[in-house]
Write a protein that holds these residues in place. Structure first.
Motif, PDB file in Angstrom:
ATOM      1  N   GLY A 119       0.818  -1.210   0.000  1.00 41.57           N
ATOM      2  CA  GLY A 119       0.000   0.000   0.000  1.00 41.57           C
ATOM      3  C   GLY A 119       0.851   1.259   0.000  1.00 41.57           C
ATOM      4  O   GLY A 119       0.562   2.224  -0.725  1.00 41.57           O
ATOM      5  N   PHE A 120       1.898   1.270   0.811  1.00 37.33           N
ATOM      6  CA  PHE A 120       2.816   2.416   0.826  1.00 37.33           C
ATOM      7  C   PHE A 120       3.518   2.573  -0.523  1.00 37.33           C
ATOM      8  O   PHE A 120       3.691   3.695  -1.019  1.00 37.33           O
ATOM      9  N   LEU A 121       3.927   1.443  -1.119  1.00 33.22           N
ATOM     10  CA  LEU A 121       4.595   1.510  -2.414  1.00 33.22           C
ATOM     11  C   LEU A 121       3.648   2.033  -3.491  1.00 33.22           C
ATOM     12  O   LEU A 121       4.055   2.805  -4.380  1.00 33.22           O
ATOM     13  N   GLU A 122       2.383   1.600  -3.451  1.00 29.95           N
ATOM     14  CA  GLU A 122       1.393   2.097  -4.415  1.00 29.95           C
ATOM     15  C   GLU A 122       1.199   3.606  -4.254  1.00 29.95           C
ATOM     16  O   GLU A 122       1.039   4.335  -5.238  1.00 29.95           O
ATOM     17  N   LEU A 123       1.225   4.073  -3.016  1.00 30.89           N
ATOM     18  CA  LEU A 123       1.061   5.499  -2.737  1.00 30.89           C
ATOM     19  C   LEU A 123       2.213   6.289  -3.360  1.00 30.89           C
ATOM     20  O   LEU A 123       1.999   7.347  -3.980  1.00 30.89           O
ATOM     21  N   ALA A 124       3.434   5.765  -3.221  1.00 30.83           N
ATOM     22  CA  ALA A 124       4.605   6.438  -3.810  1.00 30.83           C
ATOM     23  C   ALA A 124       4.535   6.423  -5.331  1.00 30.83           C
ATOM     24  O   ALA A 124       4.845   7.418  -5.989  1.00 30.83           O
ATOM     25  N   LEU A 125       4.089   5.308  -5.899  1.00 29.36           N
ATOM     26  CA  LEU A 125       4.001   5.196  -7.351  1.00 29.36           C
ATOM     27  C   LEU A 125       2.910   6.103  -7.913  1.00 29.36           C
ATOM     28  O   LEU A 125       3.040   6.630  -9.023  1.00 29.36           O
ATOM     29  N   ALA A 126       1.842   6.298  -7.155  1.00 25.63           N
ATOM     30  CA  ALA A 126       0.759   7.180  -7.610  1.00 25.63           C
ATOM     31  C   ALA A 126       1.286   8.576  -7.907  1.00 25.63           C
ATOM     32  O   ALA A 126       0.836   9.239  -8.862  1.00 25.63           O
ATOM     33  N   LEU A 127       2.243   9.032  -7.110  1.00 26.98           N
ATOM     34  CA  LEU A 127       2.794  10.376  -7.313  1.00 26.98           C
ATOM     35  C   LEU A 127       3.507  10.491  -8.657  1.00 26.98           C
ATOM     36  O   LEU A 127       3.569  11.586  -9.231  1.00 26.98           O
ATOM     37  N   LYS A 128       4.042   9.382  -9.165  1.00 23.11           N
ATOM     38  CA  LYS A 128       4.720   9.416 -10.459  1.00 23.11           C
ATOM     39  C   LYS A 128       3.738   9.785 -11.566  1.00 23.11           C
ATOM     40  O   LYS A 128       4.061  10.554 -12.473  1.00 23.11           O
ATOM     41  N   PHE A 129       2.522   9.239 -11.500  1.00 27.08           N
ATOM     42  CA  PHE A 129       1.524   9.547 -12.524  1.00 27.08           C
ATOM     43  C   PHE A 129       1.080  11.005 -12.439  1.00 27.08           C
ATOM     44  O   PHE A 129       0.919  11.672 -13.465  1.00 27.08           O
ATOM     45  N   GLY A 131       3.221  23.086 -12.236  1.00 28.35           N
ATOM     46  CA  GLY A 131       4.072  23.491 -11.123  1.00 28.35           C
ATOM     47  C   GLY A 131       3.612  22.953  -9.781  1.00 28.35           C
ATOM     48  O   GLY A 131       4.039  23.446  -8.732  1.00 28.35           O
ATOM     49  N   LEU A 132       2.773  21.915  -9.776  1.00 28.40           N
ATOM     50  CA  LEU A 132       2.257  21.356  -8.520  1.00 28.40           C
ATOM     51  C   LEU A 132       3.297  20.500  -7.807  1.00 28.40           C
ATOM     52  O   LEU A 132       3.436  20.549  -6.588  1.00 28.40           O
ATOM     53  N   LEU A 133       3.996  19.678  -8.587  1.00 30.09           N
ATOM     54  CA  LEU A 133       4.947  18.730  -7.995  1.00 30.09           C
ATOM     55  C   LEU A 133       6.347  19.047  -8.485  1.00 30.09           C
ATOM     56  O   LEU A 133       6.927  18.307  -9.281  1.00 30.09           O
ATOM     57  N   LYS A 134       6.889  20.156  -8.011  1.00 29.38           N
ATOM     58  CA  LYS A 134       8.286  20.430  -8.319  1.00 29.38           C
ATOM     59  C   LYS A 134       9.142  19.320  -7.685  1.00 29.38           C
ATOM     60  O   LYS A 134       8.690  18.595  -6.798  1.00 29.38           O
ATOM     61  N   ARG A 135      10.359  19.203  -8.121  1.00 26.84           N
ATOM     62  CA  ARG A 135      11.225  18.083  -7.706  1.00 26.84           C
ATOM     63  C   ARG A 135      11.289  17.941  -6.193  1.00 26.84           C
ATOM     64  O   ARG A 135      11.130  16.841  -5.645  1.00 26.84           O
ATOM     65  N   GLU A 136      11.485  19.041  -5.486  1.00 29.70           N
ATOM     66  CA  GLU A 136      11.645  18.976  -4.028  1.00 29.70           C
ATOM     67  C   GLU A 136      10.340  18.580  -3.336  1.00 29.70           C
ATOM     68  O   GLU A 136      10.348  17.877  -2.319  1.00 29.70           O
ATOM     69  N   VAL A 137       9.190  19.002  -3.891  1.00 30.71           N
ATOM     70  CA  VAL A 137       7.893  18.622  -3.329  1.00 30.71           C
ATOM     71  C   VAL A 137       7.690  17.118  -3.495  1.00 30.71           C
ATOM     72  O   VAL A 137       7.252  16.419  -2.562  1.00 30.71           O
ATOM     73  N   PHE A 138       7.994  16.617  -4.697  1.00 30.98           N
ATOM     74  CA  PHE A 138       7.863  15.184  -4.984  1.00 30.98           C
ATOM     75  C   PHE A 138       8.724  14.361  -4.014  1.00 30.98           C
ATOM     76  O   PHE A 138       8.243  13.412  -3.385  1.00 30.98           O
ATOM     77  N   ILE A 139       9.999  14.735  -3.893  1.00 34.49           N
ATOM     78  CA  ILE A 139      10.903  13.984  -3.005  1.00 34.49           C
ATOM     79  C   ILE A 139      10.456  14.112  -1.553  1.00 34.49           C
ATOM     80  O   ILE A 139      10.521  13.145  -0.783  1.00 34.49           O
ATOM     81  N   LEU A 176      17.751   7.191  -8.542  1.00 31.59           N
ATOM     82  CA  LEU A 176      16.324   7.379  -8.815  1.00 31.59           C
ATOM     83  C   LEU A 176      16.084   8.138 -10.110  1.00 31.59           C
ATOM     84  O   LEU A 176      14.960   8.583 -10.363  1.00 31.59           O
ATOM     85  N   SER A 177      17.117   8.312 -10.921  1.00 31.71           N
ATOM     86  CA  SER A 177      16.974   9.094 -12.150  1.00 31.71           C
ATOM     87  C   SER A 177      15.778   8.610 -12.961  1.00 31.71           C
ATOM     88  O   SER A 177      15.640   7.418 -13.235  1.00 31.71           O
ATOM     89  N   GLY A 178      14.927   9.555 -13.344  1.00 30.91           N
ATOM     90  CA  GLY A 178      13.765   9.232 -14.154  1.00 30.91           C
ATOM     91  C   GLY A 178      12.473   9.185 -13.370  1.00 30.91           C
ATOM     92  O   GLY A 178      11.400   9.365 -13.937  1.00 30.91           O
ATOM     93  N   PHE A 179      12.547   8.955 -12.068  1.00 27.76           N
ATOM     94  CA  PHE A 179      11.321   8.905 -11.274  1.00 27.76           C
ATOM     95  C   PHE A 179      10.932  10.284 -10.734  1.00 27.76           C
ATOM     96  O   PHE A 179       9.817  10.730 -10.980  1.00 27.76           O
ATOM     97  N   PRO A 180      11.800  10.972  -9.993  1.00 28.17           N
ATOM     98  CA  PRO A 180      11.426  12.331  -9.607  1.00 28.17           C
ATOM     99  C   PRO A 180      11.445  13.243 -10.838  1.00 28.17           C
ATOM    100  O   PRO A 180      12.035  12.907 -11.861  1.00 28.17           O
ATOM    101  N   PRO A 181      10.810  14.407 -10.756  1.00 25.40           N
ATOM    102  CA  PRO A 181      10.895  15.376 -11.850  1.00 25.40           C
ATOM    103  C   PRO A 181      12.353  15.748 -12.107  1.00 25.40           C
ATOM    104  O   PRO A 181      13.208  15.586 -11.237  1.00 25.40           O
ATOM    105  N   PRO A 182      12.664  16.244 -13.308  1.00 28.90           N
ATOM    106  CA  PRO A 182      14.055  16.620 -13.608  1.00 28.90           C
ATOM    107  C   PRO A 182      14.556  17.718 -12.682  1.00 28.90           C
ATOM    108  O   PRO A 182      13.770  18.472 -12.100  1.00 28.90           O
TER     109      PRO A 182
END
Length: 654
Positions: free
Chosen positions: A391-401, A412-420, A482-488
């Motif tokens: 469940g926690f992993l699904e929650l983290a993956l949801a943010l990728k979408f 501009g909702l999920l800047k890199r630092e917000v995502f991390i 983690l290259s490719g998962f968080p925003p650039p």
């Protein structure tokens, strides 16, 4: 139909097979239909028949349409007589044809007024490295008269705008033309296999192993028959999950860029985000997601009524339906991981195949070695712990979408630092759960922490610590693992020197970039990329960031980054219809559509990342390349292009 495998995912636009047809009249009612496949040198197609019936090699398939009461087939479609050979791609004996292959089918006409016949052929053409699916439709007139075929056309304005995208790239004969793979098939298969192993450890699947194996070994009365049924059951589980990917092959054959379009579609990414949030709370135990009970009841009923091989198939289908509440979210994660990059339908098939194989193996292995059942751990609270962790992993993956949609639309909702930062919070929550500090609805009383739970908790804490530098504006913020998962990195809360990878100078418009290259007298790095392209981020953050590559890019090249998933709408006067080589039409409505068409027209390729080194006259300076994880190889490629540019410049001055 032939099941289509493709072992390279670079989606290059190739047509190695050209078809011809003729009709040979035998009598007033009998005809021979003759189909000739002219095959490019180095390529081949496969027979209509398998040598190894259990093999995976494709076959050529003819479908004779509009039969009804109009005509009937006499015998089977004949083909050249060729001895089987060992195929290194599929690792099995096959019959394959090179240069030219002729197929012949005799028909008898039943309807005197019948004249026009339609035949569809589906095949796969391969060389020593890759395979490409193909199909062709013959429209034949039995009396030899011309058949009026509606020609697909576009207006003159669209033709002109399409032609304007042709850069007339030269120099192909100087450099070896290379293709590029997306995510490796073996890696995708292993990812799917891992997902299947995880699914085995869920409450929906794990208790079914001893029950099902016992059923087959005891109900058959014959140990050999029970073993056979168990193997068949496992095979059907594997096939069911592979078959789920077939619709994506159909979509990919209609439009080779459709999967990239799907993976970057804002609406679909938002839908996936919501679905994964729902999945995660289901795993936490707040509610349970199941497919309609009537489906599993119907499948179970058919299995009991029919029996035999067909009954075993329905038993496997019942397992797939009943276990959906646990396997569905994991399959969703697999779908997301393959579709979020330069995807191909074959990648998805490999992932689904790995998932199905992992699910199927225990039912076969434990049937072969029933004593192993005694070594299985008993069901218990640990199964719920696995679900909550997922469940926690699904929650983290949801943010990728959500991040994909945010990047494409530039919200501009999920800047890199917000995502991390959100991943840090999720990681802390998971660590607290593993150490017994928080509980969920189905958790029992935790009297003692197991070694596995403690070890996993420590690993999660270590991962959270690894994430923390990503919140800073320091040289340690580049989380290469983690290259490719968080925003650039340039999509940041901190002010950056440019909106380009690694603060390099780049242009996002072709004409501006070419003008700058001429003004600075530098060669061009044409970078076909995407906001939601995982491999593009990996290249930028793992390869471009190395000193030997970064210095060359910064000082010696003008970078033109063309984002093929940029959904900013083009001005109405710049929108047009692009006529593809396969006769279909693509509406060019946004910037990403334009750059995708430009890449296809000039490089016959639509995978990302894709790099081309060009001079100011659109001449190649080295072979185009794609995902190149080895920084030394990529640096040498850049330096060779730079040397060739300097040589051309020196010759021009003379």
């Amino acid at each position: 139909m032939a099941f289509c495998f493709s072992f390279h995912s670079f989606s290059q636009i190739l047509e190695p097979v050209k078809w011809e047809s003729e009709i040979e009249k035998i009598s007033d009612t009998e005809y021979n239909l003759i189909f000739k496949a002219n095959i490019d040198k180095g390529w081949y197609i496969y027979s209509q028949n398998k040598v190894d019936k259990d093999g995976f090699a494709p076959i050529t398939f003819f479908e004779y349409r509009n039969q009804d009461d109009n005509y009937k087939l006499e015998g089977v479609t004949s083909e050249p007589s060729v001895a089987p050979v060992f195929d290194e791609i599929f690792e099995e004996n096959v019959v394959k044809f090179k240069d030219q292959a002729q197929f012949k089918q005799k028909i008898t006409v039943l309807n005197a007024d019948f004249n026009q016949i339609e035949i569809y052929v589906e095949y796969q053409t391969c060389d020593n490295e890759k395979c490409i699916p193909g199909d062709y439709t013959f429209n034949l007139s039995l009396d030899g008269s011309a058949i009026e075929k509606e020609e697909v056309t576009v207006d003159e304005r669209s033709k002109q705008l399409s032609e304007a995208l042709d850069l007339n790239v030269t120099g192909w004969d100087k450099y070896e033309k290379q293709t590029t793979d997306g995510k490796g098939f073996f890696g995708i298969f292993l990812l799917g296999f891992l997902g299947g192993l995880i699914a085995l450890l869920t409450p929906c699947v794990f208790p079914m192993i001893p029950l099902t194996v016992s059923f087959f070994t005891k109900s058959s009365g014959d140990s050999k028959k029970g073993l056979f049924n168990s193997i068949l059951y496992g095979l059907f589980i594997f096939l069911i999950y592979v078959l789920l990917s077939i619709p994506f092959h159909v979509m990919d054959s209609l439009d080779s860029g459709i999967l990239n379009t799907i993976s970057t579609n804002v609406t679909l990414n938002i839908i996936f985000f919501v679905i994964f949030i729902v999945f995660s709370f289901s795993f936490f135990g707040y509610f349970e997601l199941t497919l309609p009970q009537s489906w599993s009841a119907a499948m179970d009923s058919k299995a009991n009524k029919i029996g035999g091989i067909v009954g075993i198939f329905f038993m496997a289908l019942t397992l797939a339906i009943v276990s959906f509440s646990c396997t569905g979210p994991i399959l969703g994660g697999l779908l997301g991981s393959t579709m979020a990059s330069d995807a191909s339908a074959m990648q998805l098939s490999m992932g689904m195949g790995g998932f199905g194989l992992a699910l199927a193996l225990p039912f076969t292995l434990f049937a072969m070695f029933p004593k192993w059942l005694n070594s299985l751990p008993k069901s218990g609270g640990w199964l719920n712990t696995v679900k909550v962790v997922l469940g926690f992993l699904e929650l983290a993956l949801a943010l990728k979408f959500l991040s994909n949609a945010d990047l494409v639309e530039h919200w501009g909702l999920l800047k890199r630092e917000v995502f991390i930062g959100l991943w840090v919070i999720i990681g802390i929550g998971l660590a607290l759960y593993l150490f017994g500090k928080i509980k969920f609805p189905h958790d029992g009383l935790l009297q003692k922490l197991s070694k596995v739970r403690i070890t996993t908790g420590i690993l999660v804490v270590a991962f959270v610590i690894y994430l923390l530098p990503g919140l800073t504006n320091t040289k340690y913020a580049n989380l290469k693992l983690l290259s490719g998962f968080p925003p650039p990195m340039f999509y940041s809360l901190y002010e950056k020197a440019s909106e380009c990878p690694l603060d390099l100078n780049c242009y996002k418009d072709l004409e501006e970039g070419v003008a700058a290259a001429k003004a600075e007298n530098k060669p061009i790095l044409l970078d076909f990329t995407g906001w939601a392209c995982v491999n593009c981020r990996k290249m930028e953050e793992q390869v471009w960031s190395t000193p030997e590559v970064y210095d060359v890019l910064l000082k010696d090249y003008v970078i033109i980054s063309l984002y093929v998933d940029d959904r900013k709408e083009l001005p109405e006067e710049e929108q047009f219809q692009y006529l593809r080589s396969n006769g279909t039409v693509k509406d060019i409505e946004d910037i990403g559509d334009k750059w995708t068409a430009l890449q296809t027209i000039n490089f016959q390729n639509n995978s990302q990342p894709y790099y081309a080194l060009l001079d100011h006259n659109m001449g190649l300076l080295n072979h185009p390349t794609g995902n190149t994880p080895n920084e030394d190889v990529y640096a040498e490629w850049l330096k060779t292009g730079l040397e060739n540019f300097k040589k051309q410049t020196a010759l021009g001055k003379k």
